[in-house]
Design a protein around this motif. Structure first.
Motif, PDB file in Angstrom:
ATOM      1  N   LEU A 126       0.827  -1.209   0.000  1.00  0.00           N
ATOM      2  CA  LEU A 126       0.000   0.000   0.000  1.00  0.00           C
ATOM      3  C   LEU A 126       0.864   1.262   0.000  1.00  0.00           C
ATOM      4  O   LEU A 126       0.527   2.259  -0.644  1.00  0.00           O
ATOM      5  CB  LEU A 126      -0.955   0.003   1.187  1.00  0.00           C
TER       6      LEU A 126
ATOM      7  N   CYS B 250       3.834   1.463  -1.355  1.00  0.00           N
ATOM      8  CA  CYS B 250       4.342   1.535  -2.736  1.00  0.00           C
ATOM      9  C   CYS B 250       3.260   2.092  -3.660  1.00  0.00           C
ATOM     10  O   CYS B 250       3.540   2.907  -4.543  1.00  0.00           O
ATOM     11  CB  CYS B 250       4.784   0.162  -3.228  1.00  0.00           C
ATOM     12  N   GLN B 251       2.032   1.641  -3.440  1.00  0.00           N
ATOM     13  CA  GLN B 251       0.907   2.117  -4.245  1.00  0.00           C
ATOM     14  C   GLN B 251       0.733   3.623  -4.048  1.00  0.00           C
ATOM     15  O   GLN B 251       0.546   4.361  -5.024  1.00  0.00           O
ATOM     16  CB  GLN B 251      -0.362   1.384  -3.835  1.00  0.00           C
TER      17      GLN B 251
END
Length: 72
Positions: free
Chosen positions: A49, A51-52
């Motif tokens: 998350l 990284c997202q």
């Protein structure tokens, strides 16, 4: 003058896309700052998350740059 009319729908669409994306970014940030909610998912999911979120923020920056270029 014709070029200006052609760009206007593009600018509007990019602004809408950026606004929608920024709302999602804010929701994800709120989720990632909620320790109680994070405790219900695994560390791997939290890492993904984050990284997202980073990718979403980069995408938002690109949309901003496009708008800046289109509105010159």
């Amino acid at each position: 003058m014709k070029e200006e009319k052609a760009v206007t729908p593009v600018v509007k669409r990019v602004k809408e896309e950026k606004a929608d994306l920024d709302k999602k970014i804010n929701k994800l940030k709120a989720f990632l700052n909620n320790d109680e909610k994070l405790s219900n998912i695994g560390k791997g999911q939290v890492r993904l998350l984050r990284c997202q979120l980073e990718a979403m923020e980069q995408y938002s920056d690109i949309l901003w740059a496009r708008l800046d270029d289109l509105e010159e």
